[in-house]
Design an enzyme around this catalytic site. Sequence first.
Site, PDB file in Angstrom:
ATOM      1  CB  THR A  52      -6.664   4.793   5.443  1.00 51.01           C
ATOM      2  OG1 THR A  52      -7.203   4.827   5.186  1.00 51.01           O
ATOM      3  CG2 THR A  52      -4.947   5.910   6.123  1.00 51.01           C
ATOM      4  N   GLY A  53      -8.471   5.061   2.688  1.00 50.01           N
ATOM      5  CA  GLY A  53      -9.122   4.970   1.511  1.00 50.01           C
ATOM      6  C   GLY A  53      -8.903   5.790   0.550  1.00 50.01           C
ATOM      7  CB  THR A  75      -0.636   7.299  -0.818  1.00 48.19           C
ATOM      8  OG1 THR A  75      -1.411   5.324  -0.656  1.00 48.19           O
ATOM      9  CG2 THR A  75      -0.954   7.513  -1.245  1.00 48.19           C
ATOM     10  N   GLY A 131      -9.772   7.923  -2.495  1.00 47.74           N
ATOM     11  CA  GLY A 131      -8.783   9.752  -1.617  1.00 47.74           C
ATOM     12  C   GLY A 131     -10.095  10.331  -2.737  1.00 47.74           C
ATOM     13  NE  ARG A 185      -6.972   7.605  -7.591  1.00 43.92           N
ATOM     14  CZ  ARG A 185      -6.804   7.391  -5.788  1.00 43.92           C
ATOM     15  NH1 ARG A 185      -5.481   7.521  -5.262  1.00 43.92           N
ATOM     16  NH2 ARG A 185      -7.771   7.393  -5.311  1.00 43.92           N
ATOM     17  CB  THR A 196      -3.499   5.680   2.964  1.00 44.17           C
ATOM     18  OG1 THR A 196      -3.519   5.554   1.229  1.00 44.17           O
ATOM     19  CG2 THR A 196      -2.305   6.601   2.589  1.00 44.17           C
ATOM     20  CB  SER A 251      -0.733   0.315   1.396  1.00 38.82           C
ATOM     21  OG  SER A 251       0.196  -0.145   2.622  1.00 38.82           O
TER      22      SER A 251
HETATM   23  N1  GLY Z   1      -6.047   6.973   0.084  1.00 40.25           N
HETATM   24  C1  GLY Z   1      -5.230   7.144  -1.139  1.00 40.25           C
HETATM   25  C2  GLY Z   1      -5.411   7.305  -2.401  1.00 40.25           C
HETATM   26  O1  GLY Z   1      -7.059   7.118  -2.075  1.00 40.25           O
HETATM   27  O2  GLY Z   1      -4.894   7.521  -3.292  1.00 40.25           O
END
Ligand code: GLY
Length: 355
Positions: free
Chosen positions: A261-262, A228, A264, A238, A210, A86
């Site tokens: 986290t999660g 991350t 984005g 992206r 992340t 991650s």
């Molecule tokens: N939280 C990391 C991402 O969405 O890239």
Amino acid sequence: MSKSITRRGFLGHSLGLGAGAFLANPLLAFQPSAGEKTPLIITSHTNETGKRAMEAGWEILTAGGSAVDAVEKAANIIEVDPEDTSVGYGGLPNEHGIVQLDASIMDGKTYNAGAVACLEKIKTPCSVARIVMERTDHILLVGEGALTFARQWGFKEEDLMTDKARKSWLKWKESLSDIDDWGPPDHLKDNQKIAALFSDREEVEHHYGTTNVLAVDTKGDVAGITTTSGLSYKIPGRVGDSPIIGAGLYVDNEVGAAGATGRGEDVMKCCASFYMVMRMKEGRTPQQACEDALKLIVEKYKKVNPEFFPSEKFVAISANGQYGCASMKGRDLPGMSVRNQSGYNIARGSVLMKM
Ligand code: GLY
């Protein structure tokens, strides 16, 4: 972390959430508060590497080192772990099989921040972000510019793709579609084989990854890092929330710090980390601030797609040493690694589950 919370109490301090739409899982209760102690360092990672990272950060803090030094050292340990898909080295690549990393750092003492996005070939993106913060007047460098900058500052270029990440990426490609040319040759496919091939689609490793590292040092200064490899198999270029100050990370020396986290895309739209810190400024505990930010997102999506269930986990600390975390889903309470004078422990937060 936070006092026990009942279903009624949880709804009571919600942000006008429709009754019964989302509830705290009634089966899962909070751990008791660990009190207010500084120095403090936390990470959203709860594995062995997270523990090692906390001990390394703690050593810096107890020697009188700065929160910035502590979070960088701790985040570097997580970034270079090849087993971790991650973050940093070993992170899952984009759809073309290229590992592109995002990271940010913020120093509450100087109210300064730095970040990099879509950075390739550098194992420790948060350290590049730190140099952006300390040696330039900019905040965010991306792509080729970020790599050139890192090169100029002497960072070593390396292949970030581990065998483990490459195999996950190839498995993802093969499971994408039964009509493209990834996977076994056509003449070897029959219905049963195809069914078998795609029946394990859910087992393909795919995540937003992340890690957040947040700390308060012995002088009371606060700092944070979010780092991350981003959404696995993302469209090249992206950028998620992690390098966006206010979204994936925010620090205010008078208040505390928060990280996300999660997904984005959810986090950016609600400026989640800034929102959490502002909620703490208004008197909410870190635990409550994390829950407030989750409810903000749920409330927005409820209006456009009540079935959509975001995947965020938020962590926050206050400048006086409180901490909290909350997550949108999962069978277990979300965890965070905490190191303070009480030692190392994995603290549990709250989870919102669709009922
Ligand atoms: N939280 C990391 C991402 O969405 O890239």
